[in-house]
Motif scaffolding. Structure first.
Motif, PDB file in Angstrom:
ATOM      1  N   ARG A  67       9.909   5.679 -13.528  1.00  0.00           N
ATOM      2  CA  ARG A  67       8.317   5.459 -13.889  1.00  0.00           C
ATOM      3  C   ARG A  67       7.933   4.178 -14.175  1.00  0.00           C
ATOM      4  O   ARG A  67       6.836   3.774 -13.634  1.00  0.00           O
ATOM      5  CB  ARG A  67       8.087   6.085 -15.408  1.00  0.00           C
ATOM      6  CG  ARG A  67       6.844   6.507 -15.827  1.00  0.00           C
ATOM      7  CD  ARG A  67       6.743   7.330 -17.031  1.00  0.00           C
ATOM      8  NE  ARG A  67       7.199   8.726 -16.700  1.00  0.00           N
ATOM      9  CZ  ARG A  67       7.332   9.582 -17.500  1.00  0.00           C
ATOM     10  NH1 ARG A  67       6.859   9.496 -18.838  1.00  0.00           N
ATOM     11  NH2 ARG A  67       7.589  10.931 -17.156  1.00  0.00           N
ATOM     12  N   MET A  68       8.701   3.155 -14.450  1.00  0.00           N
ATOM     13  CA  MET A  68       8.005   1.810 -14.992  1.00  0.00           C
ATOM     14  C   MET A  68       7.980   1.190 -13.420  1.00  0.00           C
ATOM     15  O   MET A  68       7.017   0.437 -13.340  1.00  0.00           O
ATOM     16  CB  MET A  68       9.198   1.193 -15.633  1.00  0.00           C
ATOM     17  CG  MET A  68       9.343   1.547 -16.963  1.00  0.00           C
ATOM     18  SD  MET A  68       7.885   1.267 -18.035  1.00  0.00           S
ATOM     19  CE  MET A  68       7.541  -0.306 -17.811  1.00  0.00           C
ATOM     20  N   SER A  69       8.937   1.360 -12.424  1.00  0.00           N
ATOM     21  CA  SER A  69       8.633   0.645 -11.090  1.00  0.00           C
ATOM     22  C   SER A  69       7.300   1.398 -10.207  1.00  0.00           C
ATOM     23  O   SER A  69       6.686   0.811  -9.808  1.00  0.00           O
ATOM     24  CB  SER A  69       9.937   0.945 -10.429  1.00  0.00           C
ATOM     25  OG  SER A  69      10.050   2.276 -10.233  1.00  0.00           O
ATOM     26  N   ALA A  70       7.362   2.694 -10.513  1.00  0.00           N
ATOM     27  CA  ALA A  70       6.036   3.284  -9.869  1.00  0.00           C
ATOM     28  C   ALA A  70       4.825   2.611 -10.824  1.00  0.00           C
ATOM     29  O   ALA A  70       3.982   2.506 -10.060  1.00  0.00           O
ATOM     30  CB  ALA A  70       6.111   4.732 -10.263  1.00  0.00           C
ATOM     31  N   LEU A  71       4.780   2.422 -11.931  1.00  0.00           N
ATOM     32  CA  LEU A  71       3.626   1.917 -12.934  1.00  0.00           C
ATOM     33  C   LEU A  71       3.440   0.522 -12.533  1.00  0.00           C
ATOM     34  O   LEU A  71       2.440  -0.059 -11.955  1.00  0.00           O
ATOM     35  CB  LEU A  71       3.789   1.899 -14.169  1.00  0.00           C
ATOM     36  CG  LEU A  71       3.703   3.257 -14.903  1.00  0.00           C
ATOM     37  CD1 LEU A  71       4.100   3.256 -16.374  1.00  0.00           C
ATOM     38  CD2 LEU A  71       2.239   3.687 -14.887  1.00  0.00           C
TER      39      LEU A  71
ATOM     40  N   SER B 287       0.683  -1.187  -0.009  1.00  0.00           N
ATOM     41  CA  SER B 287       0.000   0.084  -0.154  1.00  0.00           C
ATOM     42  C   SER B 287       0.902   1.219  -0.115  1.00  0.00           C
ATOM     43  O   SER B 287       0.623   2.339  -0.640  1.00  0.00           O
ATOM     44  CB  SER B 287      -1.005   0.100   1.283  1.00  0.00           C
ATOM     45  OG  SER B 287      -1.818  -1.055   1.037  1.00  0.00           O
ATOM     46  N   GLY B 288       1.770   1.277   0.788  1.00  0.00           N
ATOM     47  CA  GLY B 288       2.840   2.098   0.691  1.00  0.00           C
ATOM     48  C   GLY B 288       3.419   2.607  -0.534  1.00  0.00           C
ATOM     49  O   GLY B 288       3.843   3.646  -0.990  1.00  0.00           O
ATOM     50  N   ILE B 289       3.872   1.421  -0.925  1.00  0.00           N
ATOM     51  CA  ILE B 289       4.444   1.487  -2.465  1.00  0.00           C
ATOM     52  C   ILE B 289       3.452   2.095  -3.560  1.00  0.00           C
ATOM     53  O   ILE B 289       3.775   3.027  -4.163  1.00  0.00           O
ATOM     54  CB  ILE B 289       4.898  -0.092  -2.747  1.00  0.00           C
ATOM     55  CG1 ILE B 289       6.098  -0.435  -2.264  1.00  0.00           C
ATOM     56  CG2 ILE B 289       5.473   0.138  -4.390  1.00  0.00           C
ATOM     57  CD1 ILE B 289       6.588  -1.696  -2.608  1.00  0.00           C
ATOM     58  N   ALA B 290       2.336   1.759  -3.423  1.00  0.00           N
ATOM     59  CA  ALA B 290       1.297   2.008  -4.617  1.00  0.00           C
ATOM     60  C   ALA B 290       1.210   3.666  -4.253  1.00  0.00           C
ATOM     61  O   ALA B 290       0.885   4.430  -5.177  1.00  0.00           O
ATOM     62  CB  ALA B 290      -0.022   1.437  -4.272  1.00  0.00           C
ATOM     63  N   VAL B 291       0.959   4.214  -2.896  1.00  0.00           N
ATOM     64  CA  VAL B 291       0.691   5.548  -2.899  1.00  0.00           C
ATOM     65  C   VAL B 291       1.743   6.467  -3.148  1.00  0.00           C
ATOM     66  O   VAL B 291       1.783   7.445  -3.819  1.00  0.00           O
ATOM     67  CB  VAL B 291       0.194   5.855  -1.200  1.00  0.00           C
ATOM     68  CG1 VAL B 291       0.395   7.406  -0.905  1.00  0.00           C
ATOM     69  CG2 VAL B 291      -0.922   5.080  -0.949  1.00  0.00           C
ATOM     70  N   ALA B 292       3.146   5.982  -2.809  1.00  0.00           N
ATOM     71  CA  ALA B 292       4.090   6.668  -2.968  1.00  0.00           C
ATOM     72  C   ALA B 292       4.504   6.826  -4.561  1.00  0.00           C
ATOM     73  O   ALA B 292       4.989   7.557  -5.192  1.00  0.00           O
ATOM     74  CB  ALA B 292       5.527   6.183  -2.428  1.00  0.00           C
ATOM     75  N   SER B 293       4.142   5.713  -5.307  1.00  0.00           N
ATOM     76  CA  SER B 293       4.181   5.722  -6.743  1.00  0.00           C
ATOM     77  C   SER B 293       3.245   6.492  -7.461  1.00  0.00           C
ATOM     78  O   SER B 293       3.559   7.206  -8.257  1.00  0.00           O
ATOM     79  CB  SER B 293       3.973   4.131  -7.284  1.00  0.00           C
ATOM     80  OG  SER B 293       4.907   3.267  -6.587  1.00  0.00           O
ATOM     81  N   ALA B 294       2.192   6.833  -6.783  1.00  0.00           N
ATOM     82  CA  ALA B 294       1.061   7.774  -7.419  1.00  0.00           C
ATOM     83  C   ALA B 294       1.686   9.241  -7.388  1.00  0.00           C
ATOM     84  O   ALA B 294       1.472  10.058  -8.270  1.00  0.00           O
ATOM     85  CB  ALA B 294      -0.283   7.472  -6.589  1.00  0.00           C
ATOM     86  N   MET B 295       2.286   9.251  -6.114  1.00  0.00           N
ATOM     87  CA  MET B 295       2.504  10.629  -5.834  1.00  0.00           C
ATOM     88  C   MET B 295       3.891  11.031  -6.812  1.00  0.00           C
ATOM     89  O   MET B 295       4.329  12.207  -7.197  1.00  0.00           O
ATOM     90  CB  MET B 295       3.140  10.936  -4.473  1.00  0.00           C
ATOM     91  CG  MET B 295       1.934  10.852  -3.372  1.00  0.00           C
ATOM     92  SD  MET B 295       2.585  10.788  -1.628  1.00  0.00           S
ATOM     93  CE  MET B 295       3.204  12.516  -1.778  1.00  0.00           C
ATOM     94  N   GLN B 296       4.732   9.726  -7.082  1.00  0.00           N
ATOM     95  CA  GLN B 296       5.644  10.115  -7.876  1.00  0.00           C
ATOM     96  C   GLN B 296       5.278  10.464  -9.417  1.00  0.00           C
ATOM     97  O   GLN B 296       5.971  11.360 -10.255  1.00  0.00           O
ATOM     98  CB  GLN B 296       6.721   8.786  -7.870  1.00  0.00           C
ATOM     99  CG  GLN B 296       7.883   8.878  -8.858  1.00  0.00           C
ATOM    100  CD  GLN B 296       8.783   7.546  -8.762  1.00  0.00           C
ATOM    101  OE1 GLN B 296       8.294   6.662  -8.050  1.00  0.00           O
ATOM    102  NE2 GLN B 296       9.672   7.478  -9.572  1.00  0.00           N
TER     103      GLN B 296
END
Length: 240
Positions: free
Chosen positions: A154-158, A68-77
């Motif tokens: 960007r790829m890891s965030a997606l 969940s933390g990864i997903a939220v931080a990825s969206a912010m990124q």
């Protein structure tokens, strides 16, 4: 939230929080595990085997919370292009994977006497195993991007956002499918089905593990920011 995207401002807050989260979380986790697993009562059906839940439940919670933390931080990124968000997402990955693995291991140990088998391709177990593999994939992808010149992550965030689809599958698996895994014991609407003598140490262990998890993430973020600062200084020195 944008104010803490500044690394200097973040570090001024992260340093004391790391210490407080680490010590308070560690002491609370150890105290509540001893309270529940050693001093607490045995279950009337499962006996002493239920004591492993004081490790298993916090590990399962943090395995899911990590992604969940990864997903939220990825969206912010992706939305606001904050480099610190990418640092936060990468910091969540390894401890999240460790807790997911711990959840699978303790669940297997608990399942052997309860179900008569170490592993079953059950909806909850299988989706949690998928989460562990997603962690491994994210760690490999983010490391490859971080090593590349000019990579923006960007790829890891997606990947972090797409992988979040597995979280509701894990949560609702015991409702959607006929499963060996027991149903939800604690919910906001239905309250708790666990006796107070077991519930309070369990909640305390979950809180302590969460604080410790937060301290680990802050330490990993501080370490990556320090490494980035050193690398930038080395590049400047080499260019002179």
């Amino acid at each position: 939230m944008h104010a803490f995207a500044n690394p200097a401002r973040f570090l001024s807050l992260a340093r004391p929080l790391t210490l407080w989260f680490g010590w308070v979380g560690g002491l609370l986790l150890v105290g509540c595990v001893v309270w529940g697993a050693v001093l607490g009562p045995a279950d009337y059906l499962q006996g002493d085997t239920v004591r492993i839940m004081y490790i298993h439940v916090p590990a399962a919670w943090l395995g899911m919370a990590g992604w969940s933390g990864i997903a939220v931080a990825s969206a912010m990124q992706l939305i606001w292009k904050h480099p610190l968000a990418g640092v936060a997402a990468r910091a969540c990955a390894v401890p999240g994977a460790v807790f997911a693995a711990l959840c699978l291991a303790t669940g297997s140990i608990w399942g052997r006497p309860a179900w008569g088998t170490w592993w079953e391709w059950d909806g909850r177990l299988t989706s949690m195993l998928v989460l562990f593999f997603l962690y491994l994939g994210y760690i490999a992808l983010s490391a490859a991007e971080n090593d590349g010149d000019g990579a923006d992550g960007r790829m890891s965030a997606l990947f972090g956002l797409v992988g979040a689809v597995n979280l509701p599958i894990i949560h609702f698996s015991v409702t959607w499918w006929n499963t060996l895994h027991q149903g939800q014991s604690i919910s906001l609407m239905g309250g708790s089905k666990i006796d107070a003598s077991m519930l309070w140490p369990l909640l305390g262990a979950a809180l302590g593990a969460s604080l410790l998890f937060g301290a680990i993430i802050l330490m990993r973020m501080r370490a990556e920011l320090a490494r980035t600062k050193v690398e930038a200084r080395m590049r400047r020195m080499a260019a002179q």
